[in-house]
Design a protein around this motif. Structure first.
Motif, PDB file in Angstrom:
ATOM      1  N   PHE A 207       0.870  -1.063  -0.050  1.00  0.00           N
ATOM      2  CA  PHE A 207      -0.377  -0.119   0.373  1.00  0.00           C
ATOM      3  C   PHE A 207       0.864   1.575   0.086  1.00  0.00           C
ATOM      4  CE2 PHE A 207      -2.568   3.411   2.456  1.00  0.00           C
ATOM      5  CZ  PHE A 207      -3.564   3.269   1.620  1.00  0.00           C
ATOM      6  N   PRO A 208       1.759   1.288   0.919  1.00  0.00           N
ATOM      7  CA  PRO A 208       2.584   2.552   1.003  1.00  0.00           C
ATOM      8  C   PRO A 208       3.271   2.549  -0.847  1.00  0.00           C
ATOM      9  CG  PRO A 208       3.206   0.961   2.575  1.00  0.00           C
ATOM     10  CD  PRO A 208       1.675   0.394   2.216  1.00  0.00           C
ATOM     11  N   GLU A 209       3.964   1.452  -0.961  1.00  0.00           N
ATOM     12  CA  GLU A 209       5.210   1.708  -1.818  1.00  0.00           C
ATOM     13  C   GLU A 209       3.936   1.885  -3.277  1.00  0.00           C
ATOM     14  OE1 GLU A 209       6.965  -2.351  -2.329  1.00  0.00           O
ATOM     15  OE2 GLU A 209       8.115  -2.281  -0.387  1.00  0.00           O
ATOM     16  N   LEU A 210       2.727   1.641  -3.604  1.00  0.00           N
ATOM     17  CA  LEU A 210       1.499   2.250  -4.953  1.00  0.00           C
ATOM     18  C   LEU A 210       1.614   3.705  -4.073  1.00  0.00           C
ATOM     19  CD1 LEU A 210       0.809   1.887  -7.229  1.00  0.00           C
ATOM     20  CD2 LEU A 210      -1.524   0.441  -5.783  1.00  0.00           C
ATOM     21  N   ASN A 211       1.737   3.343  -3.064  1.00  0.00           N
ATOM     22  CA  ASN A 211       1.362   5.593  -2.943  1.00  0.00           C
ATOM     23  C   ASN A 211       2.494   6.350  -3.628  1.00  0.00           C
ATOM     24  OD1 ASN A 211      -1.678   6.765  -3.064  1.00  0.00           O
ATOM     25  ND2 ASN A 211      -1.580   5.671  -0.097  1.00  0.00           N
ATOM     26  N   SER A 212       3.592   5.302  -2.814  1.00  0.00           N
ATOM     27  CA  SER A 212       4.640   6.474  -3.505  1.00  0.00           C
ATOM     28  C   SER A 212       4.851   6.803  -4.816  1.00  0.00           C
ATOM     29  CB  SER A 212       5.708   5.674  -2.954  1.00  0.00           C
ATOM     30  OG  SER A 212       5.817   5.732  -1.315  1.00  0.00           O
ATOM     31  N   GLN A 213       4.699   5.699  -5.589  1.00  0.00           N
ATOM     32  CA  GLN A 213       4.484   5.236  -6.918  1.00  0.00           C
ATOM     33  C   GLN A 213       3.726   6.303  -7.816  1.00  0.00           C
ATOM     34  OE1 GLN A 213       6.677   4.458  -8.908  1.00  0.00           O
ATOM     35  NE2 GLN A 213       5.723   4.436 -10.993  1.00  0.00           N
ATOM     36  N   LEU A 214       2.186   6.585  -7.250  1.00  0.00           N
ATOM     37  CA  LEU A 214       1.487   7.372  -7.860  1.00  0.00           C
ATOM     38  C   LEU A 214       2.073   9.062  -7.384  1.00  0.00           C
ATOM     39  CD1 LEU A 214      -2.190   5.659  -6.744  1.00  0.00           C
ATOM     40  CD2 LEU A 214      -0.624   5.353  -8.431  1.00  0.00           C
ATOM     41  N   GLU A 215       2.550   9.401  -6.061  1.00  0.00           N
ATOM     42  CA  GLU A 215       2.935  10.230  -5.892  1.00  0.00           C
ATOM     43  C   GLU A 215       4.329  10.813  -7.144  1.00  0.00           C
ATOM     44  OE1 GLU A 215       4.523  13.331  -2.432  1.00  0.00           O
ATOM     45  OE2 GLU A 215       4.185  11.238  -2.303  1.00  0.00           O
ATOM     46  N   LEU A 216       4.929   9.226  -7.362  1.00  0.00           N
ATOM     47  CA  LEU A 216       5.925   9.993  -7.854  1.00  0.00           C
ATOM     48  C   LEU A 216       5.799  10.837  -9.655  1.00  0.00           C
ATOM     49  CD1 LEU A 216       8.761   9.996  -8.344  1.00  0.00           C
ATOM     50  CD2 LEU A 216       9.314   7.533  -9.167  1.00  0.00           C
ATOM     51  N   LYS A 217       4.492   9.854  -9.855  1.00  0.00           N
ATOM     52  CA  LYS A 217       3.739   9.870 -11.768  1.00  0.00           C
ATOM     53  C   LYS A 217       2.836  11.346 -11.043  1.00  0.00           C
ATOM     54  CE  LYS A 217       1.982   9.017 -15.485  1.00  0.00           C
ATOM     55  NZ  LYS A 217       2.439   8.548 -16.682  1.00  0.00           N
ATOM     56  N   PHE A 218       1.974  11.488 -10.203  1.00  0.00           N
ATOM     57  CA  PHE A 218       0.903  12.261 -10.824  1.00  0.00           C
ATOM     58  C   PHE A 218       1.709  14.435  -9.326  1.00  0.00           C
ATOM     59  CE2 PHE A 218      -1.656   9.166 -11.051  1.00  0.00           C
ATOM     60  CZ  PHE A 218      -1.969   9.131 -12.752  1.00  0.00           C
ATOM     61  N   GLY A 219       2.443  13.949  -8.629  1.00  0.00           N
ATOM     62  CA  GLY A 219       3.259  14.784  -8.209  1.00  0.00           C
ATOM     63  C   GLY A 219       2.066  14.725  -6.442  1.00  0.00           C
ATOM     64  N   VAL A 220       1.612  14.144  -5.993  1.00  0.00           N
ATOM     65  CA  VAL A 220      -0.005  14.760  -5.225  1.00  0.00           C
ATOM     66  C   VAL A 220       0.668  13.350  -4.388  1.00  0.00           C
ATOM     67  CG1 VAL A 220      -2.073  14.359  -4.638  1.00  0.00           C
ATOM     68  CG2 VAL A 220      -1.000  15.375  -7.085  1.00  0.00           C
ATOM     69  N   PRO A 221       0.420  13.422  -2.976  1.00  0.00           N
ATOM     70  CA  PRO A 221       0.402  12.205  -2.412  1.00  0.00           C
ATOM     71  C   PRO A 221      -0.994  11.871  -1.455  1.00  0.00           C
ATOM     72  CG  PRO A 221       0.774  14.472  -1.211  1.00  0.00           C
ATOM     73  CD  PRO A 221       0.884  14.282  -2.133  1.00  0.00           C
ATOM     74  N   ASN A 222      -0.491  10.429  -1.533  1.00  0.00           N
ATOM     75  CA  ASN A 222      -1.374   9.704  -0.401  1.00  0.00           C
ATOM     76  C   ASN A 222      -2.628   9.696  -1.165  1.00  0.00           C
ATOM     77  OD1 ASN A 222      -0.235   8.753   1.591  1.00  0.00           O
ATOM     78  ND2 ASN A 222      -0.368  11.062   2.045  1.00  0.00           N
ATOM     79  N   ILE A 223      -2.677   9.300  -2.282  1.00  0.00           N
ATOM     80  CA  ILE A 223      -3.346   9.641  -3.408  1.00  0.00           C
ATOM     81  C   ILE A 223      -4.785   8.347  -3.498  1.00  0.00           C
ATOM     82  CG2 ILE A 223      -4.702   8.939  -5.738  1.00  0.00           C
ATOM     83  CD1 ILE A 223      -2.602  10.422  -6.987  1.00  0.00           C
ATOM     84  N   LEU A 224      -4.148   7.335  -2.614  1.00  0.00           N
ATOM     85  CA  LEU A 224      -5.088   6.419  -2.099  1.00  0.00           C
ATOM     86  C   LEU A 224      -5.289   6.575  -0.308  1.00  0.00           C
ATOM     87  CD1 LEU A 224      -3.464   3.228  -4.057  1.00  0.00           C
ATOM     88  CD2 LEU A 224      -4.972   3.793  -4.490  1.00  0.00           C
TER      89      LEU A 224
END
Length: 521
Positions: free
Chosen positions: A351-368
């Motif tokens: 869960f936190p690893e995927l959230n970090s990947q999404l933040e890297l992509k979209f520049g927004v933390p904790n999308i999930l």
């Protein structure tokens, strides 16, 4: 002509059965985490009066499966007794999250109900809200509800170590449901009554937990001093031992006697859910000797139950049904030892690893926002405020998750709607209630379990080790038979309803098991 004969014979079976009276008592047993294979695996060591009696003198459905994901205790009990799947009854897991504010929701939780127990203060620290329970989250009727609608003098009760096992199986109109609190005391909630009956008070005086935990639990390769465990860890330790099922059975027998179940022509209905098998299964795994010991003890407990019912109701004046709420996967340690495919899926790391990947992509933390039941909840308010597309989030999440060795496939509601039919797709759809479920759904590869260690086990998938369970019917008007065709878990409720001569649960999507009503060998 052939079709006419089949229809005529089917009508004859049901008509013949409908002319019979109903049993005095129907006892539905649910064994938590009982895999189908245990019946054959431990067969040679079972006695003649328990599980073998159910097989030899009853109906054994050998091909019974859950038809949804995830296979957990809450959804299992709800599905058995409503005759439908989480997509209809709404119990999508033991826990989930509110889609409004991502607050946690428990499947049997009800803050409007109060704990009814023997404690001086209902919510003292030793009993923090464990009685604030009811079937409020269950969205449709159960077998017991329909029986009460048909005959208000029929009685419906549920007993389980776990609150959800007693509550979700019996429904809104049950006369009572009892479960254990943190001190291993039998309690209920104000949803059912405002005080404990005197017989429950007497039961606790005459059946202390310590009296059950005063000896040892032995096997060929293990021995546990139960009294020492009790003194070190407290009364709740009874739950993870064979004595937990003894405690449950003894309480159930007292309930039958004191609530006068099965004594007249108003058919009564009792659900007994044996939970200790699940506690031990999780701790040791299905290949452990401790699990074998649990089922040899369960066999004796079933024999005890049959003998008691024959004495209380009269020979064959009752019906016992027995099934399980789910199975369990092989422990990762066993998989590695046997060089099989499989392993762990550790969600707390993913869960936190995927959230970090999404933040890297979209520049927004904790999308999930949350993860539960192999589902991710997207924070829609956040992505909308940053003008991020839900589809983009899903695609990025899917691409990353698919790289994980444990992940089979990743879906959204939209991709599921467009997917080709398969057992897996159908199981996923049956397990989703959109107002409660997440946004991103994943399935694991065969042999992988959502578990963090190499010992012990869990469940939740659609694979046979989780979905394939035993199903028995024994007693009144039941003739011996083994059924090999596919039976769905949702077929149990309409079958029980016919046995009770009551309407099917109002949202039932299962079909009755016609062979149960055939009165000739």
């Amino acid at each position: 002509m052939k079709n006419f004969i089949i229809i005529f014979l089917s009508f004859s079976y049901f008509s013949t059965y409908s002319q019979q009276s109903t049993p005095k008592l129907l006892v539905s047993v649910v064994v938590d985490q009982m895999k189908y294979e245990y019946v054959d695996r431990f067969w040679n060591e079972f006695g003649e009066k328990g599980i073998k009696k159910l097989v030899n003198e009853g109906i054994f459905c050998r091909n019974t499966h859950y038809n949804y994901i995830p296979t957990y205790t809450g959804p299992g009990h709800a599905s058995i007794f409503t005759g439908t799947t989480p997509s209809v009854h709404g119990i999508i897991g033991n826990n989930w999250y509110s889609r409004k504010d991502f607050s946690p929701v428990y499947c049997a939780g009800d803050w409007a109900s109060q704990t009814i127990c023997l404690c001086k203060k209902p919510h003292e620290k030793t009993n923090p809200g464990s009685g604030q329970m009811s079937p409020i989250s269950l969205l449709c009727n159960t077998v017991g509800d329909q029986l009460k609608i048909k005959d208000s003098l029929s009685k419906v009760f549920g007993v389980s170590i776990k609150d959800r096992g007693a509550i979700l199986s019996t429904g809104a109109l049950a006369d009572g449901a009892y479960w254990l609190n943190y001190n291993a005391k039998w309690i209920t909630s104000s949803f059912y009554r405002n005080n404990l009956p005197e017989w429950v008070v007497k039961f606790h005086k005459n059946h202390t937990v310590e009296s059950y935990m005063n000896n040892s639990w032995k096997g060929t390769n293990f021995e546990y001093d139960l009294n020492k465990i009790f003194l070190e860890t407290g009364p709740s330790s009874i739950k993870a031992s064979p004595k937990g099922n003894n405690y449950t059975l003894d309480f159930s027998k007292e309930l039958i006697k004191n609530e006068n179940l099965g004594i007249d022509h108003h058919t009564d209905f009792l659900v007994i859910s044996f939970s200790s098998t699940d506690y031990v299964g999780h701790k040791y795994g299905p290949d452990a000797e401790e699990v074998k010991s649990m089922y040899l003890n369960l066999d004796q407990q079933i024999a005890d139950l049959i003998e008691f019912l024959e004495s209380h109701c009269g020979s064959k004046e009752f019906i016992i049904s027995l099934t399980a709420d789910h199975g369990a996967g092989t422990s990762t340690g066993e998989i590695e030892k046997k060089r099989l495919k499989g392993g762990n899926f550790i969600s707390r790391e993913i869960f936190p690893e995927l959230n970090s990947q999404l933040e890297l992509k979209f520049g927004v933390p904790n999308i999930l926002a949350r993860y539960s039941n192999m589902q991710f909840y997207i924070n829609h308010q956040k992505i909308d405020s940053f003008n991020i597309s839900k589809i983009e989030v899903f695609e990025e999440a899917r691409n990353w998750l698919k790289k994980q060795s444990s992940v089979d496939e990743v879906y959204s509601i939209k991709t599921l709607a467009n997917a080709m039919w398969s057992l897996k797709i159908n199981s996923l759809i049956n397990g989703i209630y959109p107002e409660r479920s997440g946004d991103i759904f994943l399935t694991l590869k065969p042999g992988y379990i959502e578990w963090a260690t190499k010992t012990g086990t869990t469940h939740g998938t659609h694979y046979n080790y989780d979905s394939h369970v035993p199903l028995f019917f024994y007693g009144f008007n039941i003739r011996p038979k083994q059924i090999y065709r596919n039976v769905k878990i949702i077929d149990i409720a309409p079958t029980l309803s016919i046995l009770l001569k009551s309407a099917f649960p109002n949202a039932c999507t299962g079909n009755p098991i016609g062979e149960v009503f055939k009165n000739k060998n």
